[in-house]
Scaffold this motif. Structure first.
Motif, short mmCIF file in Angstrom:
data_model
loop_
_atom_site.label_atom_id
_atom_site.label_comp_id
_atom_site.label_asym_id
_atom_site.label_seq_id
_atom_site.Cartn_x
_atom_site.Cartn_y
_atom_site.Cartn_z
N THR A 150 25.58 9.29 -18.64
CA THR A 150 24.42 9.41 -17.76
C THR A 150 23.98 8.09 -17.15
O THR A 150 23.42 8.07 -16.05
CB THR A 150 23.25 10.04 -18.52
OG1 THR A 150 22.97 9.23 -19.68
CG2 THR A 150 23.58 11.45 -18.98
N ASP A 151 24.24 6.98 -17.83
CA ASP A 151 23.81 5.68 -17.29
C ASP A 151 24.43 5.40 -15.93
O ASP A 151 23.82 4.74 -15.09
CB ASP A 151 24.17 4.56 -18.26
CG ASP A 151 23.24 4.51 -19.46
OD1 ASP A 151 22.21 5.23 -19.44
OD2 ASP A 151 23.54 3.78 -20.42
N THR A 152 25.65 5.90 -15.71
CA THR A 152 26.31 5.68 -14.42
C THR A 152 25.49 6.28 -13.28
O THR A 152 25.29 5.64 -12.24
CB THR A 152 27.72 6.31 -14.43
OG1 THR A 152 28.50 5.69 -15.45
CG2 THR A 152 28.40 6.11 -13.09
N ILE A 164 15.90 10.64 -8.74
CA ILE A 164 16.57 11.91 -9.01
C ILE A 164 15.52 12.98 -9.27
O ILE A 164 14.77 12.91 -10.25
CB ILE A 164 17.54 11.79 -10.20
CG1 ILE A 164 18.64 10.76 -9.89
CG2 ILE A 164 18.17 13.14 -10.53
CD1 ILE A 164 19.54 10.43 -11.07
N LYS A 165 15.47 13.96 -8.39
CA LYS A 165 14.46 15.02 -8.47
C LYS A 165 15.00 16.32 -9.04
O LYS A 165 14.24 17.11 -9.62
CB LYS A 165 13.89 15.29 -7.07
CG LYS A 165 13.00 14.18 -6.52
CD LYS A 165 11.68 14.14 -7.26
CE LYS A 165 10.68 13.23 -6.58
NZ LYS A 165 9.37 13.23 -7.27
N HIS A 166 16.28 16.57 -8.87
CA HIS A 166 16.88 17.83 -9.32
C HIS A 166 18.25 17.56 -9.93
O HIS A 166 19.00 16.69 -9.45
CB HIS A 166 17.04 18.81 -8.15
CG HIS A 166 15.74 19.20 -7.53
ND1 HIS A 166 14.95 20.21 -8.03
CD2 HIS A 166 15.10 18.71 -6.44
CE1 HIS A 166 13.87 20.33 -7.26
NE2 HIS A 166 13.93 19.42 -6.30
N VAL A 167 18.55 18.29 -10.99
CA VAL A 167 19.85 18.21 -11.65
C VAL A 167 20.37 19.63 -11.83
O VAL A 167 19.64 20.51 -12.30
CB VAL A 167 19.75 17.50 -13.01
CG1 VAL A 167 21.13 17.32 -13.62
CG2 VAL A 167 19.06 16.14 -12.88
N PHE A 168 21.64 19.84 -11.47
CA PHE A 168 22.23 21.18 -11.53
C PHE A 168 23.51 21.17 -12.34
O PHE A 168 24.27 20.19 -12.30
CB PHE A 168 22.61 21.68 -10.13
CG PHE A 168 21.48 21.72 -9.14
CD1 PHE A 168 20.77 22.88 -8.92
CD2 PHE A 168 21.17 20.59 -8.39
CE1 PHE A 168 19.74 22.92 -7.99
CE2 PHE A 168 20.15 20.62 -7.46
CZ PHE A 168 19.43 21.79 -7.25
N ASP A 169 23.77 22.25 -13.05
CA ASP A 169 25.11 22.55 -13.55
C ASP A 169 25.55 23.85 -12.91
O ASP A 169 24.80 24.84 -12.93
CB ASP A 169 25.13 22.67 -15.08
CG ASP A 169 25.38 21.33 -15.76
OD1 ASP A 169 26.20 20.55 -15.24
OD2 ASP A 169 24.77 21.06 -16.81
N THR A 170 26.76 23.85 -12.33
CA THR A 170 27.24 25.06 -11.67
C THR A 170 27.53 26.18 -12.66
O THR A 170 27.57 27.35 -12.29
CB THR A 170 28.53 24.77 -10.88
OG1 THR A 170 29.50 24.18 -11.75
CG2 THR A 170 28.25 23.83 -9.71
N GLY A 179 25.91 16.00 -18.82
CA GLY A 179 24.84 15.01 -18.91
C GLY A 179 23.60 15.45 -18.17
O GLY A 179 22.62 14.70 -18.09
N GLY A 180 23.63 16.68 -17.63
CA GLY A 180 22.54 17.14 -16.79
C GLY A 180 21.18 17.16 -17.47
O GLY A 180 20.19 16.65 -16.93
N GLU A 185 15.75 14.79 -18.55
CA GLU A 185 14.76 14.31 -19.52
C GLU A 185 14.36 12.86 -19.23
O GLU A 185 13.20 12.48 -19.38
CB GLU A 185 15.32 14.44 -20.93
CG GLU A 185 15.44 15.89 -21.41
CD GLU A 185 16.19 16.00 -22.73
OE1 GLU A 185 16.76 14.97 -23.18
OE2 GLU A 185 16.21 17.11 -23.31
N LYS A 186 15.32 12.04 -18.80
CA LYS A 186 15.04 10.63 -18.56
C LYS A 186 14.32 10.38 -17.24
O LYS A 186 13.65 9.36 -17.07
CB LYS A 186 16.35 9.83 -18.60
CG LYS A 186 16.94 9.70 -20.00
CD LYS A 186 18.21 8.85 -19.98
CE LYS A 186 18.75 8.63 -21.39
NZ LYS A 186 19.99 7.82 -21.41
N THR A 187 14.47 11.29 -16.29
CA THR A 187 13.91 11.07 -14.96
C THR A 187 12.74 11.98 -14.63
O THR A 187 12.04 11.76 -13.63
CB THR A 187 14.99 11.27 -13.88
OG1 THR A 187 15.45 12.64 -13.93
CG2 THR A 187 16.16 10.33 -14.10
#
Length: 375
Positions: A150-152, A164-170, A179-180, A185-187
């Motif tokens: 996730t650090d990348t 980063i406002k949204h994170v998706f897993d297809t 890492g979604g 959680e971090k952002t």
């Protein structure tokens, strides 16, 4: 002569640039045959480390004198010792820092195109065949199919000056740890999952439904959800800016997704065909397909990206050109490679039901991805 330690990023550049390199892989034969650093321009020699304990004199004639030589092992130690032996024989040799574990975790960011007031990036995990994405617009970003490094993604967003406002897993991944949720959680971002894949998860998420639109940035990017079952029952694709089709593990450049990672190949093969031959057929053939994985290096373009027009895939991808439904069913159910290493544990991790330590996670993911049907 001192031996050099090469970082995975240096090897990645040679893969993408198609530079010459000779790799001496000192892992056991079965590990080497299962998974190695892939590149069309590389040459290879596999000699297990225990066969070199008395020295490297007997293999010197098998190693070219006019090419860079990189020694590779699982973690680093054995390859460093062999590289030092080669150096003592007068050869300019290096070893891979962190070994194949480091190679498995390296991500190479590649810009795949422009978006309204922004850009779309692909993160290529060359050692595992995973592909993640970040859509940037204005000062906001969305991440799709993030891997566990996730650090990348967090550092990349910081460098771009976006939040980063949204994170998706297809879909619920079975070949690698997502890492979604950690990024969310971090952002403080919203974490989206297809609800049909999330029935057993133990954490809160936003339900990603068919035809749902999520917008980011000053200039809106429509991330249109397209329910596309087949690889999993909840698999969902995204059409971004009416230009890009993020196909998850349903459609790849050279193959199609396998429907059996939850043990339901016979049940889901019909869904897979419906998605590929009906839902995708109704889409614009000008859409650029951006999958969640690649299988072979031939799928990687000259610029290091993995992408192709949907229309081209309908012409050239064998999995999209089987008119007979029974032949399609046979292909999909009878040509399945071995299931990914630790795939049940990985699914449980992605559900939040188990929380392995870092080293355990690394061990669970070692090896190639196996998300595709063999053509």
């Amino acid at each position: 002569m001192a031996v050099k330690a090469w970082k995975a990023s240096e090897v990645a550049q040679r893969v993408v640039n198609k530079n010459d390199l000779f790799i001496l892989d000192v892992r056991n034969e079965d590990a080497y045959k299962d998974w190695k650093i892939e590149a069309d321009s590389f040459q290879y020699l596999n000699i297990p480390y225990f066969e070199l304990l008395d020295g490297v004199e007997e293999i010197m004639k098998e190693i070219p004198q006019n090419k860079e030589v990189l020694v590779v092992c699982a973690k680093e130690g054995s390859s460093q010792m062999v590289a030092e032996m080669l150096s003592d024989e007068g050869m300019d040799a290096a070893y891979l820092e962190g070994g194949m574990k480091a190679w498995s975790e390296h991500l190479e960011p590649v810009k795949v195109g422009d978006l309204p007031n922004g850009e779309l990036y692909q993160f290529v995990r060359l050692g595992k065949g995973c592909l993640s994405y970040m859509a940037v617009s204005g000062n906001e970003a969305a991440v799709i199919d993030a891997v566990r490094m996730t650090d990348t993604f967090l550092q990349f967003a910081e460098e771009k000056g976006v939040e980063i406002k949204h994170v998706f897993d297809t879909h619920l991944h079975a070949d690698h740890i997502s890492g979604g949720r950690e990024i969310a959680e971090k952002t403080g971002a919203v974490y989206w999952l297809p609800p049909k894949d999330a029935e057993e998860v133990v954490f809160e998420y936003a339900a990603l439904e068919d035809k749902q639109q999520v917008k980011i940035g000053e200039t809106s990017i429509d991330i249109n959800a397209l329910y596309s079952p087949g690889h999993t029952i909840g698999s969902t694709s995204f059409v971004i800016d009416n230009r890009y089709l993020l196909s998850g593990d349903i459609l790849f450049i050279d193959s199609i997704g396998r429907p059996d990672l939850a043990g339901k190949a016979d049940d889901w093969v019909g869904d897979l065909r419906e998605t590929l031959y009906s839902r995708y057929k109704e889409l614009s053939q000008e859409l650029i397909v951006l999958p969640a994985h690649f299988m072979i290096m031939e799928e990687v373009n000259e610029d290091g990206s993995v992408q192709e027009k949907l229309g081209t895939l309908f012409e050239k991808n064998h999995g999209l050109n089987i008119d007979d439904e029974e032949k399609f069913r046979s292909l999909v159910t009878e040509n399945l490679p071995p299931q990914p290493n630790s795939h049940q544990e990985i699914r449980q991790t992605n559900m939040g039901r188990i929380t392995p330590e870092l080293e355990k996670k690394r061990e669970m993911e070692i090896g190639p991805n196996r998300c595709a049907v063999k053509a």
